[in-house]
Design a protein around this motif. Sequence first.
Motif, PDB file in Angstrom:
ATOM      1  N   ALA A  24       0.802  -1.221   0.000  1.00 20.64           N
ATOM      2  CA  ALA A  24       0.000   0.000   0.000  1.00 20.64           C
ATOM      3  C   ALA A  24       0.835   1.271   0.000  1.00 20.64           C
ATOM      4  O   ALA A  24       0.440   2.266  -0.591  1.00 20.64           O
ATOM      5  CB  ALA A  24      -0.938   0.012   1.210  1.00 20.64           C
ATOM      6  N   SER A  25       1.976   1.288   0.677  1.00 23.29           N
ATOM      7  CA  SER A  25       2.770   2.523   0.771  1.00 23.29           C
ATOM      8  C   SER A  25       4.245   2.182   0.883  1.00 23.29           C
ATOM      9  O   SER A  25       4.626   1.026   1.105  1.00 23.29           O
ATOM     10  CB  SER A  25       2.331   3.355   1.979  1.00 23.29           C
ATOM     11  N   GLY A  82       5.272   7.780   0.321  1.00 21.94           N
ATOM     12  CA  GLY A  82       4.132   7.956  -0.558  1.00 21.94           C
ATOM     13  C   GLY A  82       3.262   6.716  -0.574  1.00 21.94           C
ATOM     14  O   GLY A  82       3.594   5.676   0.010  1.00 21.94           O
ATOM     15  N   LEU A  83       2.132   6.827  -1.256  1.00 19.74           N
ATOM     16  CA  LEU A  83       1.170   5.731  -1.376  1.00 19.74           C
ATOM     17  C   LEU A  83       1.186   5.192  -2.785  1.00 19.74           C
ATOM     18  O   LEU A  83       1.405   5.935  -3.754  1.00 19.74           O
ATOM     19  CB  LEU A  83      -0.241   6.227  -1.035  1.00 19.74           C
ATOM     20  N   PHE A  84       0.978   3.886  -2.920  1.00 20.53           N
ATOM     21  CA  PHE A  84       0.780   3.292  -4.229  1.00 20.53           C
ATOM     22  C   PHE A  84      -0.694   3.401  -4.587  1.00 20.53           C
ATOM     23  O   PHE A  84      -1.566   3.275  -3.724  1.00 20.53           O
ATOM     24  CB  PHE A  84       1.191   1.816  -4.219  1.00 20.53           C
ATOM     25  N   ALA A  85      -0.953   3.642  -5.867  1.00 19.85           N
ATOM     26  CA  ALA A  85      -2.341   3.748  -6.310  1.00 19.85           C
ATOM     27  C   ALA A  85      -3.059   2.430  -6.081  1.00 19.85           C
ATOM     28  O   ALA A  85      -2.505   1.357  -6.290  1.00 19.85           O
ATOM     29  CB  ALA A  85      -2.390   4.131  -7.789  1.00 19.85           C
ATOM     30  N   LYS A  86      -4.311   2.500  -5.676  1.00 23.73           N
ATOM     31  CA  LYS A  86      -5.050   1.286  -5.328  1.00 23.73           C
ATOM     32  C   LYS A  86      -5.248   0.380  -6.523  1.00 23.73           C
ATOM     33  O   LYS A  86      -5.195  -0.845  -6.417  1.00 23.73           O
ATOM     34  CB  LYS A  86      -6.407   1.665  -4.733  1.00 23.73           C
ATOM     35  N   GLU A  87      -5.432   0.971  -7.706  1.00 28.89           N
ATOM     36  CA  GLU A  87      -5.660   0.133  -8.871  1.00 28.89           C
ATOM     37  C   GLU A  87      -4.393  -0.615  -9.260  1.00 28.89           C
ATOM     38  O   GLU A  87      -4.440  -1.581  -9.987  1.00 28.89           O
ATOM     39  CB  GLU A  87      -6.143   0.967 -10.072  1.00 28.89           C
ATOM     40  N   GLU A  88      -3.243  -0.175  -8.756  1.00 32.46           N
ATOM     41  CA  GLU A  88      -2.009  -0.881  -9.048  1.00 32.46           C
ATOM     42  C   GLU A  88      -1.790  -2.030  -8.064  1.00 32.46           C
ATOM     43  O   GLU A  88      -1.259  -3.071  -8.423  1.00 32.46           O
ATOM     44  CB  GLU A  88      -0.820   0.072  -8.987  1.00 32.46           C
ATOM     45  N   THR A  89      -2.170  -1.840  -6.819  1.00 29.64           N
ATOM     46  CA  THR A  89      -1.886  -2.841  -5.808  1.00 29.64           C
ATOM     47  C   THR A  89      -3.003  -3.854  -5.666  1.00 29.64           C
ATOM     48  O   THR A  89      -2.772  -4.966  -5.217  1.00 29.64           O
ATOM     49  CB  THR A  89      -1.645  -2.166  -4.450  1.00 29.64           C
ATOM     50  N   LEU A  90      -4.232  -3.494  -6.036  1.00 29.05           N
ATOM     51  CA  LEU A  90      -5.347  -4.434  -5.953  1.00 29.05           C
ATOM     52  C   LEU A  90      -5.772  -4.811  -7.359  1.00 29.05           C
ATOM     53  O   LEU A  90      -6.707  -4.267  -7.925  1.00 29.05           O
ATOM     54  CB  LEU A  90      -6.516  -3.807  -5.178  1.00 29.05           C
ATOM     55  N   ALA A  91      -5.011  -5.746  -7.939  1.00 25.82           N
ATOM     56  CA  ALA A  91      -5.235  -6.074  -9.343  1.00 25.82           C
ATOM     57  C   ALA A  91      -6.575  -6.739  -9.563  1.00 25.82           C
ATOM     58  O   ALA A  91      -7.143  -6.671 -10.649  1.00 25.82           O
ATOM     59  CB  ALA A  91      -4.110  -6.998  -9.833  1.00 25.82           C
ATOM     60  N   ASN A  92      -7.132  -7.393  -8.548  1.00 28.53           N
ATOM     61  CA  ASN A  92      -8.375  -8.130  -8.712  1.00 28.53           C
ATOM     62  C   ASN A  92      -9.615  -7.287  -8.415  1.00 28.53           C
ATOM     63  O   ASN A  92     -10.738  -7.773  -8.546  1.00 28.53           O
ATOM     64  CB  ASN A  92      -8.380  -9.366  -7.798  1.00 28.53           C
ATOM     65  N   ALA A  93      -9.446  -6.064  -7.992  1.00 26.73           N
ATOM     66  CA  ALA A  93     -10.595  -5.223  -7.666  1.00 26.73           C
ATOM     67  C   ALA A  93     -11.290  -4.780  -8.937  1.00 26.73           C
ATOM     68  O   ALA A  93     -10.672  -4.511  -9.960  1.00 26.73           O
ATOM     69  CB  ALA A  93     -10.136  -4.010  -6.858  1.00 26.73           C
ATOM     70  N   THR A  94     -12.605  -4.678  -8.886  1.00 28.73           N
ATOM     71  CA  THR A  94     -13.365  -4.202 -10.041  1.00 28.73           C
ATOM     72  C   THR A  94     -13.360  -2.689 -10.069  1.00 28.73           C
ATOM     73  O   THR A  94     -13.064  -2.023  -9.079  1.00 28.73           O
ATOM     74  CB  THR A  94     -14.809  -4.708  -9.969  1.00 28.73           C
ATOM     75  N   ALA A  95     -13.718  -2.148 -11.225  1.00 26.36           N
ATOM     76  CA  ALA A  95     -13.695  -0.694 -11.358  1.00 26.36           C
ATOM     77  C   ALA A  95     -14.667  -0.047 -10.381  1.00 26.36           C
ATOM     78  O   ALA A  95     -14.416   1.033  -9.857  1.00 26.36           O
ATOM     79  CB  ALA A  95     -14.041  -0.309 -12.795  1.00 26.36           C
TER      80      ALA A  95
END
Length: 460
Positions: free
Chosen positions: A155-156, A177-190
Motif C-alpha cells: 500500500a505505501s 508515498g502511497l501506491f495507487a489502489k488500482e495498481e496494488t489491488l489487481a483483482n478489484a473491479t472498477a
Amino acid sequence: MKRYKQILLGFVLIISSACGNLQIQPEAPSMPTSAPGAVNTYIAQTAEVAYTQTAFAASPTPTLAPTFTATATPLPTITVRIEQLRLESSSLLIIGQLYGALAETSFQSFATLSLYDSQGGKLIEQETPCIATPNEADKLCLFVFSMTDLPAGLASYEINGKIQMDNGLILTSRAEGLFAKEETLANATAGDATPISSSAPQLVQPTASISKKDVSVRVSFSSLFYRPENGSSLNADATYFGDPAIINASNVELCASIVEQRKYESGKTTQVTLTDECKAAYFSGDNKYVDASADFFFKPSGYSFVLTDSPDGRYQILDVRASVVLKQNQQVLTTSEQSHRPVPVRVIDTSLYNSQATATVEIMAGQGQTYDLALRVYQVERDPDETFWSFFLAFAPCLFPEICRDRERVKESFQPIKLMAGTNASISTSFSAAPVSEEGNFIIGYEMLVYFEDSVIGRR
C-alpha cells in the motif's frame, strides 16, 4: 652641517614610522665650535633628542580588542528525490537521488526502502548503497531499488537516505508515498476501486538519450549440460561506456526471448516460446564503463537428439535459441543472440595418464538412437616468440591460452553409442608426442576434449 643632520634625522624617523615603528636611535649632534652662544642651541637640541628617545622606549598605550559576536553555522541538509517509480504486477522499480550541498566530497551513503500494508505494518525492508555522482551539482548520489516477487497487500513506501561524512557528521532525509489502489489491488473491479491520493512521483522521462555505439550485450548459457526437467538459465551482460547516473535514469531494460525449435517426424517445424521477459537494467562500475546483468530462467521440453511425444506427434528439439536486446523506452539499442542443444549425455569421469586418454559418459535419455562420441587429444606447446613479444604488453596476451600457446591435435577417436536412458558408455585412445608445430616451441602438456556429435561435453 647641523642643518644636514636635522634633515637626515627627520627622514630616518619617517622611514622608521612607515616600517612599523622600528626603534631607531638618532645620532646626537656633536658640540659646535663655531659661534659663541651656540651652547644654548645645543642644549635645546639635546633635550629634543632625549624626549624623542623616551617616546620610543615608552610602552604603547593599550588598545581595546574588538568584540566578536559568535554566529551559529547551520548544518548542511540533504533531500531524497524520487525520479522514477514503476510498480507492475510482480515487480517494483524505484530510482532516485540524494540532493544537497556539502563542503566535503568524501562520505558514505545509503538508502533504505520500506514497504507497508494498508494498516501500516512493515512488509519488507531493503538497503542499498548510494552511488556517488560527484560531477553533478547538488546531486550527491544515486540509488536504485529493483524488486520482484512483491508481498501481497502493498500500500505505501518509505525511503530513508543517510550520508555519513568522515568527520562523523550524519545527515538523514526521508520520502514517503502511497501506491495507487488500482495498481496494488489487481483483482478489484472498477466499481470497487476507491481513488487514493498519492504522493508518489510520476514517471520521469530520461533527460539524455543513450547512443547505440556506447552499449554492448553478451549472452551465454549458464551451463551447456543440465537436466531439462530442472531447467536452466541464460545470462545477459550489458556494458555502457559512460556515466552510470545517466543510464540508470534512462528507462533502460534487458529483454530476453528464448525459444525452442522443434522438428516433427512429419517434417513440420515449429517454434515454442520458453521465456519472454524484460528486466530493469541497473549499471554499476567505475567512470570508464559500467555493467549490468540479468539472468533469465527457461525450461525446455526435453533433450535434443531424442524423440519426444506430443499430441501433434513425435518431435526432436533442433536447438534452444536466445535473443537478448537492450532497450531504452522500447527503442532497441543493441542485440545479442546465442543458441545451444541440450545434449542427452554427460561426462562423469575422465583420465589422461601415461599416453592414454579415457572418458566415461552417462546417458540421460533416448530409445536406442545411435550417435557418435568423439575423443580428441591435443599437444599443448609453449611458443617462446609469442611470449617474448607479449613482454612489451606486460604479458597480458598470455592470459589468453591461445595467444602464447600452440595446440596440435595428436590423436582422434570415434565410437558410436546407443542412447538408452540410465546406461553408461566409455571411449578411450592412446597417443604419443608429435614433432612441435614450430621451431623453438616446447611441449608443456596434453589436453583432451570429449564431443557428442558436434557439441563439446567435457574437457581435461
